[in-house]
Design an enzyme around this catalytic site. Structure first.
Site, PDB file in Angstrom:
ATOM      1  N   GLY A 167       0.861  -1.178   0.000  1.00  0.00           N
ATOM      2  CA  GLY A 167       0.000   0.000   0.000  1.00  0.00           C
ATOM      3  C   GLY A 167       0.891   1.219   0.000  1.00  0.00           C
ATOM      4  CB  CYS A 168       0.167   4.768  -0.395  1.00  0.00           C
ATOM      5  SG  CYS A 168       1.008   6.331  -0.613  1.00  0.00           S
ATOM      6  CD  GLN A 169      -0.017   7.120   4.728  1.00  0.00           C
ATOM      7  OE1 GLN A 169       0.053   7.009   5.939  1.00  0.00           O
ATOM      8  NE2 GLN A 169      -0.585   8.153   4.156  1.00  0.00           N
TER       9      GLN A 169
ATOM     10  NE  ARG B 237      -3.083   7.228  -4.094  1.00  0.00           N
ATOM     11  CZ  ARG B 237      -2.274   8.161  -4.578  1.00  0.00           C
ATOM     12  NH1 ARG B 237      -1.589   7.927  -5.661  1.00  0.00           N
ATOM     13  NH2 ARG B 237      -2.155   9.323  -3.971  1.00  0.00           N
ATOM     14  CB  SER B 238      -3.315   4.955   3.018  1.00  0.00           C
ATOM     15  OG  SER B 238      -4.665   4.785   3.282  1.00  0.00           O
TER      16      SER B 238
END
Lengths: 413, 142
Positions: free
Chosen positions: B53-55, B120-121
């Protein structure tokens, strides 16, 4: 309870202009500390948008009817207000874009294609947002030029001696931000511009994080290009500005083709319009440009010096309170900063912290803030970032700190 | 036969309804669920098993034994780990066909879309897709 001194901000009056702040999220009073991503809009900006669509809306420049005239006048007024706001020599040096990213892409693409050749060098800094990295990587790759990076120290400040070492007759462009979005560092842009010019290079300043906090005088700075976004300075989203010196803009080819940017079109040949229109293909973001003027009036009325003094007070207080917490590690402690604090908390992932903060009504940003190379420098994946605008208060800082403390307790139980 | 996919999803919806949409209680509960997730063997936390994921990161591994898929997963963030544990509770020990047919409707019902949907995290959306891909891949083997 701390108090702020040395400013003339009537905080109750300021907050009354921002209807969005007066609400609860997840059952808690909203504390909006995500201002470096976008800040909120005063009622006068919202009113200007509504007024335009209710009374004046028409396409600009070509129309001969009254509404077109009204819209065109209001649109061009904003250009003049921006000219004064950043002290550009003339209004034609102000180009409207979609945002800072597009402004930078415009220069990288148009100026870069004409003036960058094999073996030339472009220098950026280690503090840059992806928007001021990737466009240069793309054009360097296309033109066979080389991208170099000004390094920073542990505090998050550009190492000026290293800038001298990097600059040479090969350097054609230096691109860096006025203030860092991730750390808040204010860069000595005037000094770097002077050094770059001495080496014969042009300079683009990414002013996205600076224009609502710092005085910006493009002539005093002697910046060749200065890019910024309306939405980070109390204005509408989807709108940005590129300032460029006339002498450079005139030499640059158009960025995009379409209406507005032409003088004469035949199937054999098109002659291009003069600046700024040469770079404003298609119908621009008329309503937002018109409303943006009100955002600049808002800043001017408060006064940048007052805003800076007020936000510095918030920054100093929040920094001191964060330092009280043992497990907090501040990321970026430059001597000169805008109201941005990045930090991490030992043993708690920034994503978890951000979600918990939101549950407590506090909006902060988490992650790499579109500055992955900078995160790599600190060997971290991301940070929690709190960033302030002129409507924030010390009480909100206190709420933020108690929220943070209670989250840390929850994780340690 | 033990609980169906539907039974477990309904059970989760019931559990979350008691939290009364209180975001702090919800997050706290999700974290507690994460603490109960069976530990994933460190050797399985490979680059290949990362669902990014993004984070936050999620690791997901699956094995097929006697026509049944066994999933192992973990995450580097406490909240995502809790969400992962919800998914694992639903999908572990099922046949490839059951996995292929799953509709994760519980997410909508317990207001978790905000953890998954447009952000998108956290990689959870990617994890659900990956679970289904395992189901599809293993369905060719049974």
């Amino acid at each position: 309870m701390a108090t702020l001194e040395k400013h003339k901000i009537d905080i109750d009056k300021v907050r009354a202009e921002f209807p969005i702040l007066d609400q609860k999220v997840n059952g808690k009073q909203l504390v909006y500390f995500d201002n470096a991503a976008t800040n909120q809009k005063p009622q006068r900006v919202i009113d200007a948008l509504v007024h335009h669509y209710q009374t004046d809306n028409a396409n600009i420049h070509r129309g001969i009817h009254t509404l077109a005239e009204r819209s065109t006048t209001a649109f061009e007024e904003t250009r003049k207000v921006i000219q004064v706001f950043i002290n550009a020599n003339e209004a034609e040096e102000i180009i409207f874009t979609k945002g800072t990213s597009e402004s930078i892409n415009l220069v990288a693409s148009s100026w870069g294609r004409k003036f960058l050749n094999t073996g030339d060098e472009v220098i950026i800094s280690a503090l840059e947002h992806h928007s001021n990295i990737v466009p240069w990587q793309m054009i360097c790759e296309e033109r066979g030029a080389v991208l170099k990076v000004m390094p920073i120290n542990e505090k998050g400040e550009i190492i000026l001696e290293k800038v001298d070492e990097l600059l040479s007759e090969k350097t054609k462009m230096v691109a860096l931000n006025h203030a860092s979005n991730s750390l808040g560092t204010i860069n000595p842009v005037k000094e770097i511009i002077k050094k770059a010019h001495a080496a014969g290079a042009k300079v683009l300043i990414d002013g996205a994080q600076a224009t609502s906090h710092l005085p910006v005088d493009v002539q005093d700075l002697d910046a060749d290009f200065y890019a910024f976004s309306a939405h980070k300075m109390y204005g509408p989203t989807g709108l940005g500005v590129l300032y460029g010196k006339r002498i450079l803009l005139e030499k640059m080819p158009p960025y995009q083709g379409g209406g507005e940017m032409i003088k004469e079109v035949s199937f054999e040949k098109t002659t291009y319009n003069d600046i700024p229109y040469k770079f404003e293909a298609g119908t621009p973001d008329i309503a937002n440009v018109i409303a943006f003027k009100e955002a600049i009036h808002f800043i001017n009325e408060l006064g940048k010096a007052n805003i800076a003094a007020y936000e510095d007070g918030l920054l100093t207080y929040a920094t001191a309170r964060l330092k009280e917490i043992d497990s907090v590690r501040l990321i970026g402690e430059a001597a000169n900063k805008v109201g941005v604090i990045s930090f991490e908390v030992e043993g708690i992932h920034h994503f978890d912290l951000g979600m918990w903060m939101d549950a407590k009504g506090v909006a902060v940003r988490t992650g790499h803030h579109c500055t992955q190379p900078l995160m790599d420098f600190y060997c971290i994946e991301g940070t929690v970032r709190a960033s302030f605008s002129v409507y924030n208060t010390l009480e909100e800082v206190d709420i933020f700190i108690s929220a943070l403390k209670s989250i840390i307790e929850r994780f340690n139980k | 036969m033990s609980s169906t996919v539907k039974d477990i999803q309904d059970e989760i919806i019931e559990e979350f309804s008691m939290l009364d949409s209180d975001m702090e209680m919800t997050i706290s509960y999700i974290m507690e669920l994460g603490e109960q997730l069976p530990e994933m063997d460190e050797s399985l936390k490979t680059e290949q098993n990362i669902v990014k994921g993004c984070q936050s990161k999620v690791w997901l591994n699956a094995t097929l034994n006697d026509g049944i898929i066994d999933f192992q997963a973990d995450s580097n963030t406490a909240i995502t780990k809790g969400l992962v544990s919800l998914l694992i509770r639903i999908v572990s020990g099922r046949s490839p066909q059951e996995i292929v047919d799953i509709d994760f409707y519980f997410i909508d019902k317990i207001g978790l879309n905000r953890f998954i949907g447009t952000q998108r995290s956290n990689g959870l959306g990617a994890m659900m897709k990956q679970i289904k891909l395992y189901g599809l891949a293993f369905s060719t083997l049974v």
